[in-house]
Write a protein that holds these residues in place. Structure first.
Motif, PDB file in Angstrom:
ATOM      1  N   UNK A 342      11.551 -32.728 -18.636  1.00 49.14           N
ATOM      2  CA  UNK A 342      10.731 -31.780 -17.065  1.00 49.14           C
ATOM      3  C   UNK A 342      10.442 -32.494 -15.959  1.00 49.14           C
ATOM      4  N   UNK A 343      10.803 -33.944 -15.949  1.00 48.47           N
ATOM      5  CA  UNK A 343      11.490 -34.328 -14.642  1.00 48.47           C
ATOM      6  C   UNK A 343      12.627 -33.787 -13.642  1.00 48.47           C
ATOM      7  N   UNK A 344      13.761 -33.520 -14.167  1.00 49.38           N
ATOM      8  CA  UNK A 344      14.666 -33.271 -13.163  1.00 49.38           C
ATOM      9  C   UNK A 344      14.204 -31.475 -13.801  1.00 49.38           C
ATOM     10  N   UNK A 345      13.520 -30.930 -14.477  1.00 53.51           N
ATOM     11  CA  UNK A 345      12.953 -29.343 -13.847  1.00 53.51           C
ATOM     12  C   UNK A 345      12.392 -29.946 -12.671  1.00 53.51           C
ATOM     13  N   UNK A 346      11.208 -30.869 -12.709  1.00 56.98           N
ATOM     14  CA  UNK A 346      10.259 -30.465 -11.497  1.00 56.98           C
ATOM     15  C   UNK A 346      11.441 -30.881  -9.678  1.00 56.98           C
ATOM     16  N   UNK A 347      12.443 -31.646 -10.053  1.00 56.17           N
ATOM     17  CA  UNK A 347      13.232 -31.910  -8.813  1.00 56.17           C
ATOM     18  C   UNK A 347      13.700 -30.467  -8.307  1.00 56.17           C
ATOM     19  N   UNK A 348      14.836 -30.154  -9.332  1.00 56.71           N
ATOM     20  CA  UNK A 348      14.933 -28.159  -9.689  1.00 56.71           C
ATOM     21  C   UNK A 348      13.773 -27.576  -8.608  1.00 56.71           C
ATOM     22  N   UNK A 349      13.140 -27.342  -8.924  1.00 51.64           N
ATOM     23  CA  UNK A 349      11.543 -26.524  -8.684  1.00 51.64           C
ATOM     24  C   UNK A 349      11.614 -27.080  -7.291  1.00 51.64           C
ATOM     25  N   UNK A 350      10.928 -28.199  -7.119  1.00 52.61           N
ATOM     26  CA  UNK A 350      10.860 -28.635  -5.768  1.00 52.61           C
ATOM     27  C   UNK A 350      11.849 -28.223  -4.692  1.00 52.61           C
ATOM     28  N   UNK A 351      12.634 -28.669  -5.105  1.00 52.96           N
ATOM     29  CA  UNK A 351      13.852 -28.338  -4.572  1.00 52.96           C
ATOM     30  C   UNK A 351      14.012 -26.971  -3.885  1.00 52.96           C
ATOM     31  N   UNK A 352      14.289 -26.096  -4.927  1.00 55.38           N
ATOM     32  CA  UNK A 352      14.480 -24.808  -4.894  1.00 55.38           C
ATOM     33  C   UNK A 352      13.089 -23.727  -3.843  1.00 55.38           C
ATOM     34  N   UNK A 353      12.403 -24.769  -3.895  1.00 58.33           N
ATOM     35  CA  UNK A 353      10.491 -24.042  -3.274  1.00 58.33           C
ATOM     36  C   UNK A 353      10.928 -24.759  -1.749  1.00 58.33           C
ATOM     37  N   UNK A 354      12.169 -25.563  -1.483  1.00 60.26           N
ATOM     38  CA  UNK A 354      12.472 -25.896  -0.028  1.00 60.26           C
ATOM     39  C   UNK A 354      10.922 -27.288   0.354  1.00 60.26           C
ATOM     40  N   UNK A 355      10.911 -27.733  -0.594  1.00 58.54           N
ATOM     41  CA  UNK A 355       9.745 -28.976  -0.025  1.00 58.54           C
ATOM     42  C   UNK A 355      10.375 -29.693   1.103  1.00 58.54           C
ATOM     43  N   UNK A 356       9.891 -30.386   2.086  1.00 55.72           N
ATOM     44  CA  UNK A 356      10.414 -31.090   2.702  1.00 55.72           C
ATOM     45  C   UNK A 356      11.370 -32.001   1.621  1.00 55.72           C
ATOM     46  N   UNK A 357      11.942 -32.640   2.566  1.00 52.41           N
ATOM     47  CA  UNK A 357      12.534 -34.423   1.352  1.00 52.41           C
ATOM     48  C   UNK A 357      13.387 -33.675   0.726  1.00 52.41           C
ATOM     49  N   UNK A 358      13.765 -32.855   0.276  1.00 53.19           N
ATOM     50  CA  UNK A 358      14.444 -32.051  -0.645  1.00 53.19           C
ATOM     51  C   UNK A 358      15.853 -30.445  -0.334  1.00 53.19           C
ATOM     52  N   UNK A 359      16.428 -30.808  -1.205  1.00 51.09           N
ATOM     53  CA  UNK A 359      17.928 -29.858  -0.201  1.00 51.09           C
ATOM     54  C   UNK A 359      17.667 -28.466   0.141  1.00 51.09           C
ATOM     55  N   UNK A 360      16.972 -28.367   0.134  1.00 53.56           N
ATOM     56  CA  UNK A 360      16.700 -26.454   0.268  1.00 53.56           C
ATOM     57  C   UNK A 360      15.662 -26.504   1.409  1.00 53.56           C
ATOM     58  N   UNK A 361      14.768 -27.348   1.529  1.00 55.17           N
ATOM     59  CA  UNK A 361      14.198 -27.793   2.796  1.00 55.17           C
ATOM     60  C   UNK A 361      15.221 -27.734   4.510  1.00 55.17           C
ATOM     61  N   UNK A 362      16.379 -28.337   4.367  1.00 53.63           N
ATOM     62  CA  UNK A 362      16.707 -28.638   5.649  1.00 53.63           C
ATOM     63  C   UNK A 362      17.973 -27.720   5.655  1.00 53.63           C
ATOM     64  N   UNK A 363      18.147 -26.721   4.215  1.00 46.16           N
ATOM     65  CA  UNK A 363      19.180 -25.880   4.359  1.00 46.16           C
ATOM     66  C   UNK A 363      18.739 -23.812   5.042  1.00 46.16           C
ATOM     67  N   UNK A 364      17.433 -23.763   4.250  1.00 43.67           N
ATOM     68  CA  UNK A 364      16.901 -22.638   3.966  1.00 43.67           C
ATOM     69  C   UNK A 364      16.153 -22.003   5.883  1.00 43.67           C
ATOM     70  N   UNK A 365      15.988 -23.735   6.578  1.00 42.48           N
ATOM     71  CA  UNK A 365      15.103 -23.479   7.330  1.00 42.48           C
ATOM     72  C   UNK A 365      16.320 -23.163   8.994  1.00 42.48           C
ATOM     73  N   UNK A 366      17.597 -23.904   8.175  1.00 44.03           N
ATOM     74  CA  UNK A 366      18.279 -22.675   9.608  1.00 44.03           C
ATOM     75  C   UNK A 366      17.715 -21.296   9.407  1.00 44.03           C
ATOM     76  N   UNK A 367      18.570 -20.658   7.900  1.00 41.77           N
ATOM     77  CA  UNK A 367      18.347 -19.488   8.248  1.00 41.77           C
ATOM     78  C   UNK A 367      17.457 -19.130   9.142  1.00 41.77           C
ATOM     79  N   UNK A 368      15.993 -19.422   8.561  1.00 36.90           N
ATOM     80  CA  UNK A 368      15.195 -18.826   9.040  1.00 36.90           C
ATOM     81  C   UNK A 368      14.941 -18.747  10.717  1.00 36.90           C
TER      82      UNK A 368
END
Length: 581
Positions: A342-368
């Protein structure tokens, strides 16, 4: 490391290791090979010399370069090698020689294709990925997985055939197969290669193979598939079609349409398959923009997506392994018995959602930011809508219905340790590359330093007040919408059923046409066959009666009918000679 290993394509190492693993009966030895090969591959890549052609070969006038590392493909290759290592650890609980060997060879072929220095070499490994990856679906052993694997293989082979056809045009008109960007789709072979890449990237109307195959793959097979096929196509587009404006709108559509299907889909692995379309759409759109910032964003987001999408597929694979299902209506309350998953799934879910301090935030913001700089307001709004949709289906729906929501009453064991270890490593990376650089060389700055345009990357700051507030507002709005719809009973209920996608149109029409032709032929076939046979026999008999030694032309000798025919033929020849003179 020996010098010759630094000039050897690490993908070849994984392919050879995968072939060896197919014949190794001792499980521990096979698993050791699966783990050691990617680690050695990472070391080989780390010591590789950039911008130099290695392993070159010339045949039939075609110069082939089997290993060339540069700023564009380095990060893709590194991500593929990391994914291969995580996949091998995740699969340690299994004992399947075919799956272990083919998974390693599949990863190796994707890596070898990424480092190819020419179109022909790219094609060779492009096809090997198709052949090796199909076993990830086929090994599930069900009737549904068999048909899905055959469809998957046919479509992937079609992509390869089109790629080869386009390469033939390029060779014929240019005499050069080096990997260089097309400037116009009207160039010889460009459009055919564009379509070939589009099939593998799962473009709209060409995407249904993905939703059909990934959910039917084995527990570990779906994790393996999520890392390579579509991301290899993203790399190919970034290499050959950067700045192709058609990709902007194709990518924008790709980000939006999966949201509607994912929200109503009951199978959570199929939800992740639609989410793959969605995330690849961001990358394709950025490649279409083609600016240094946009291409940096596409490459960085591909790296991050391999990690967080793999993590989400791992968590759903663990659920499938323990419960036997990933249907949302059959799950719920699993956080009680699978807390780490459950915990690891939440990390993945937060990451794909581009929450600040998680991976997609620093990558998707460049695209936007890159899209916003073009002034294409409609495209930017589409990407913002898609970003909110990601939170709805992957950020909230998957963890909510699998681990929380209504209690299904299932009380199962936690996932095996090796699964948890792989998920933990992926979670660490999802967080590590999303953090500000509290420690020099750590956090998102490490990822940015490896991008194709490091100067532009160094000047981009994701953690600005504007970026953070905009993303938090978007996420808060998406959460509010989910809660409100749930309270009002308007959120699509999770219930079993079949969601009809766009392939229904041509599969239904094609099937109907085939049935109609079969029916018509059943009625007219025998009569037409009899008529054709009768006409053929009569024509044959007439020819025999006329031209045989006992035929009409021979009955009166040369002075008779044959003389007449000879005269006629000579007259025709003389007439043709006169007309053409």
């Amino acid at each position: 490391m020996p010098a010759f290993l630094a000039s050897l394509n690490p993908g070849w190492l994984l392919i050879v290791a995968g072939v060896i693993a197919l014949f190794v009966k001792v499980r521990v030895v096979r698993q050791a090979i699966s783990i050691i090969a990617p680690i050695v591959g990472i070391l080989m890549l780390a010591t590789a010399q950039h911008g130099v052609d290695h392993m070159t070969y010339e045949t039939l006038g075609i110069k082939m370069s089997f290993y060339r590392v540069d700023s564009l493909n380095f990060l893709f290759g590194l991500a593929f090698l990391i994914a291969a290592l995580l996949n091998a650890i995740y699969a340690l609980h299994t004992d399947n020689k075919t799956q272990d060997g083919m998974a390693l060879a599949y990863a190796g072929s994707a890596i070898a294709a990424t480092f190819a220095g020419d179109l022909m070499t790219l094609f060779i490994f492009w096809e090997i990925t198709a052949i090796t990856s199909v076993f990830m679906v086929l090994q599930a052993g069900t009737r549904a997985s068999y048909f899905a694997s055959m469809r998957y293989l046919g479509i992937q082979i079609l992509s390869g055939v089109l790629l080869l056809d386009g390469i033939a045009y390029v060779w014929h008109y240019q005499g050069d197969l080096s990997l260089k960007a097309f400037t116009d789709l009207n160039q010889p072979g460009a459009l055919i290669i564009f379509i070939a890449f589009g099939i593998k990237a799962a473009f709209p109307f060409l995407h249904n193979w993905l939703q059909d195959s990934y959910p039917k793959a084995t527990v570990t097979g779906a994790v393996v598939l999520s890392a390579f096929t579509t991301k290899l196509a993203v790399y190919a587009f970034a290499r050959v079609f950067p700045g192709q404006h058609e990709l902007i709108w194709i990518g924008a559509v790709m980000t939006c349409f999966p949201v509607f299907f994912a929200v109503i889909e009951n199978d959570l692995r199929k939800v992740l398959a639609y989410s793959t379309n969605n995330q690849v759409g961001f990358m394709i759109c950025a490649i279409g923009v083609g600016t240094p910032l946009a291409l940096n964003g596409a490459v960085a987001h591909a790296f991050a997506d391999i990690l967080f999408k793999g993590l989400l597929f791992m968590s759903m694979g663990a659920v499938l392994y323990r419960t036997g299902t990933t249907k949302a209506n059959e799950l719920g309350g699993l956080y009680r018995s699978m807390p780490w998953t459950t915990l690891f799934c939440l990390v993945g879910a937060i990451s794909i959602s581009a929450m600040p301090l998680f991976s997609a935030f620093v990558t998707k913001s460049m695209i936007l930011s890159a899209v916003a700089s073009t002034g294409m307001v409609v495209v930017w709004l589409m990407l913002m809508f898609a970003s909110a949709g990601v939170l709805e289906h992957s950020g909230i729906k998957i963890p909510y219905f699998a681990f929380f929501g209504h209690d299904s009453g299932k009380r199962v064991k936690e996932a095996p340790f090796n699964m948890l270890l792989a998920m933990g490593m992926a979670s660490f990376l999802c967080i590590a590359i999303g953090l500000p650089a509290f420690i020099p060389g750590f956090g998102y700055e490490w990822l940015y330093s490896l991008l194709p345009y490091p100067i532009e990357a160094a000047s981009y700051q994701p953690f600005t007040i504007g970026h953070i507030l905009a993303q938090l507002q978007l996420l808060a709005l998406a959460v509010f919408a989910f809660v409100l719809l749930q309270r009002l009973g308007l959120y699509p209920p999770e219930k079993p059923g079949v969601i009809l996608d766009t392939d229904w149109l041509y599969r239904k029409a094609g099937y109907g046409a085939a049935r109609w032709i079969d029916t018509v032929w059943a009625k007219l076939g025998p009569a037409l066959t009899s008529l054709f046979r009768s006409l053929s026999e009569r024509a044959y008999d007439r020819l025999v009666d006329t031209f045989s030694p006992r035929g009409v032309l021979a009955r009166n000798g040369v002075a008779g009918g044959m003389a007449v025919w000879t005269t006629v033929i000579l007259a025709v020849v003389l007439l043709l000679s006169y007309l053409t003179s």
